[in-house]
Design an enzyme around this catalytic site. Sequence first.
Site, PDB file in Angstrom:
ATOM      1  N   LYS A 198       0.797  -1.155  -0.020  1.00  0.00           N
ATOM      2  CA  LYS A 198       0.166   0.098  -0.104  1.00  0.00           C
ATOM      3  C   LYS A 198       0.962   1.439  -0.124  1.00  0.00           C
ATOM      4  O   LYS A 198       1.876   1.376   0.852  1.00  0.00           O
ATOM      5  CB  LYS A 198      -0.943   0.108   1.166  1.00  0.00           C
ATOM      6  N   ARG A 208     -10.918  10.026   1.723  1.00  0.00           N
ATOM      7  CA  ARG A 208     -10.704  10.740   2.953  1.00  0.00           C
ATOM      8  C   ARG A 208     -12.001  11.791   3.203  1.00  0.00           C
ATOM      9  O   ARG A 208     -12.341  11.770   4.157  1.00  0.00           O
ATOM     10  CB  ARG A 208      -9.413  11.419   2.974  1.00  0.00           C
ATOM     11  N   LYS A 221       1.274  10.262   5.207  1.00  0.00           N
ATOM     12  CA  LYS A 221       1.357   8.807   5.974  1.00  0.00           C
ATOM     13  C   LYS A 221       2.747   8.266   5.254  1.00  0.00           C
ATOM     14  O   LYS A 221       2.719   6.881   5.438  1.00  0.00           O
ATOM     15  CB  LYS A 221       0.273   8.035   5.641  1.00  0.00           C
ATOM     16  N   LYS A 252      -2.346  -1.382  -3.890  1.00  0.00           N
ATOM     17  CA  LYS A 252      -3.298  -0.354  -3.939  1.00  0.00           C
ATOM     18  C   LYS A 252      -2.252   1.089  -3.834  1.00  0.00           C
ATOM     19  O   LYS A 252      -1.225   1.033  -2.985  1.00  0.00           O
ATOM     20  CB  LYS A 252      -3.870  -0.250  -2.514  1.00  0.00           C
TER      21      LYS A 252
HETATM   22  C1  PBG Z   1      -7.027   3.605   5.367  1.00  0.00           C
HETATM   23  C2  PBG Z   1      -7.906   3.431   4.263  1.00  0.00           C
HETATM   24  C3  PBG Z   1      -7.427   4.425   2.982  1.00  0.00           C
HETATM   25  C4  PBG Z   1      -8.212   3.619   1.845  1.00  0.00           C
HETATM   26  C5  PBG Z   1      -8.570   2.328   2.360  1.00  0.00           C
HETATM   27  N1  PBG Z   1      -8.345   2.184   3.736  1.00  0.00           N
HETATM   28  C6  PBG Z   1      -6.796   5.664   3.068  1.00  0.00           C
HETATM   29  C7  PBG Z   1      -5.531   5.962   3.420  1.00  0.00           C
HETATM   30  O1  PBG Z   1      -4.772   4.818   3.612  1.00  0.00           O
HETATM   31  O2  PBG Z   1      -5.261   7.155   3.804  1.00  0.00           O
HETATM   32  C8  PBG Z   1      -8.150   4.353   0.521  1.00  0.00           C
HETATM   33  C9  PBG Z   1      -9.249   3.796  -0.474  1.00  0.00           C
HETATM   34  C10 PBG Z   1      -9.583   4.656  -1.501  1.00  0.00           C
HETATM   35  O3  PBG Z   1      -9.035   5.649  -1.731  1.00  0.00           O
HETATM   36  O4  PBG Z   1     -10.571   4.412  -2.255  1.00  0.00           O
HETATM   37  N2  PBG Z   1      -6.795   2.692   6.425  1.00  0.00           N
END
Ligand code: PBG
Length: 328
Positions: A198, A208, A221, A252
């Site tokens: 990720k 968000r 992050k 992702k």
């Molecule tokens: C956070 C999380 C995120 C997404 C899924 N779980 C965002 C992040 O890491 O800030 C993103 C999903 C998306 O953008 O569709 N645990």
Amino acid sequence: MGAFPATRMRRLRQADWSRRLVQENVLTPNDLVWAVVVSDSADPTEPVAAMPGVERLGLKALADAAKRAEALGIPAMAIFPHIDPARKDDAGTEALNADGLIPQAIKTIKDAAPNVGVICDVALDPFTTHGHDGVLKDNVILNDETVTRLIRQALVQAEAGCDVVAPSDMMDGRIGAIRDALENASFTDTMILSYAAKYASGFYGPYREAIGSGAVLQGDKKTYQMDPANTEEALREVALDIDEGADMVMVKPGVPYLDIVRRISETFGVPTLAFQVSGEYAMIEAAAANGWIDGDRVMLESLMAFKRAGAAGIITYFAPRAAEALNG
Ligand code: PBG
């Protein structure tokens, strides 16, 4: 051998039947996981401005969505919570509430559509006042303190009937810790889908907004999510998570990271899912709304691209629309 004119690549492309006969990859509703935002205040739904066509669902609307998924042949739903800001704190305590929104949502889906798999994010960001996935102290995300909480969050989800816990937090050691805890609590059949690779990505922006963590997020992050410049590191992350007990791994964001999907699916042979994230959805929708692209066509083409790259499945906000288009 194979030179023109003996070889004319266009021969096989000339008719619909021959194109279908030699098609290498197939996209079906079985490949889709529907990403859904649930809310403790939506009644029945609330639009998400940055994601036209996506709504936060209250529990009643969620039950209808689960039935729709079942009717369309979509195997699973991945649920993400929008939490009342009054329930958030520094440590994301609401994530551990056995009567909270996510446990209720799990039961709602299982009651409405028992054959639809339920996948839950394990991470604290929807529940923290600072919008980070872990416990924040003196500007540092504490790894081990966070893992302790993630274990409890995963157990709460498993207890409520969640089929797949999906840690999306990128803390070190959390897959092994969650696997041990599940085994010890006799949740031996609960699957773990690790968000193994990720990346710290700008493509999460609309998400968000959807879960209400964007406005509050302090900083970025990058101390826990991966650098978009790296590939080898993704392979190490995946190797560790498989060793620790992940049943499936995820990459992702999606389309901008298809090279990573290909490397991982080829190297490990474990089911590799990819997440077509909120920013990817928003870009396609925005261009389509302007009449600049054919939205449905680009939606299906982008989903097929995941299959071509070796993805076993795709988490996407397009799932019901794509399944409708595929079911024709
Ligand atoms: C956070 C999380 C995120 C997404 C899924 N779980 C965002 C992040 O890491 O800030 C993103 C999903 C998306 O953008 O569709 N645990």
